[in-house]
Design a protein around this motif. Sequence first.
Motif, PDB file in Angstrom:
ATOM      1  N   ILE A  26       3.270   3.545  -2.139  1.00 50.67           N
ATOM      2  CA  ILE A  26       4.250   3.998  -1.147  1.00 50.67           C
ATOM      3  C   ILE A  26       4.896   5.328  -1.522  1.00 50.67           C
ATOM      4  CG2 ILE A  26       4.743   1.784  -0.068  1.00 50.67           C
ATOM      5  CD1 ILE A  26       7.076   1.404  -1.977  1.00 50.67           C
ATOM      6  N   SER A  80       4.797  10.711   0.218  1.00 54.11           N
ATOM      7  CA  SER A  80       4.143   9.526   0.778  1.00 54.11           C
ATOM      8  C   SER A  80       2.730   9.849   1.229  1.00 54.11           C
ATOM      9  CB  SER A  80       4.945   9.023   1.981  1.00 54.11           C
ATOM     10  OG  SER A  80       4.755   9.891   3.093  1.00 54.11           O
ATOM     11  N   GLY A  92       7.828   2.767   5.539  1.00 53.48           N
ATOM     12  CA  GLY A  92       7.498   3.227   4.191  1.00 53.48           C
ATOM     13  C   GLY A  92       8.744   3.654   3.431  1.00 53.48           C
TER      14      GLY A  92
END
Length: 109
Positions: A26, A80, A92
Amino acid sequence: MGKFEINVDKGGKYRFNLKASNGQVILSSQGYTTKSACENGIESVKTNSQNDDLFERLEAKDGSPYFNLKASNGQVIGNSEMYSSSSAMENGIASVKSNAPSADVVDNS
């Protein structure tokens, strides 16, 4: 529970990935020349991930949303993957916020 994994890339630089409990990456770091600098980056993510203002929401040339997490000095400390939608990107960010503070560090270097 999430975890940070430290690895060494082909160029000999230390990098970390923050993985969610499902194993998905992530947040990924830049390359660091020393392990201690990489570990400092992890501590910075743990601290700064709780401030929503430090998440920079961006869009790639193809329109895919993604985000960077910045330290309080404005330096990017993690980025990310590309997401399919803004709502997926926000999920996220929420995952980084919930996983980073208590994530264990696994040293694979």
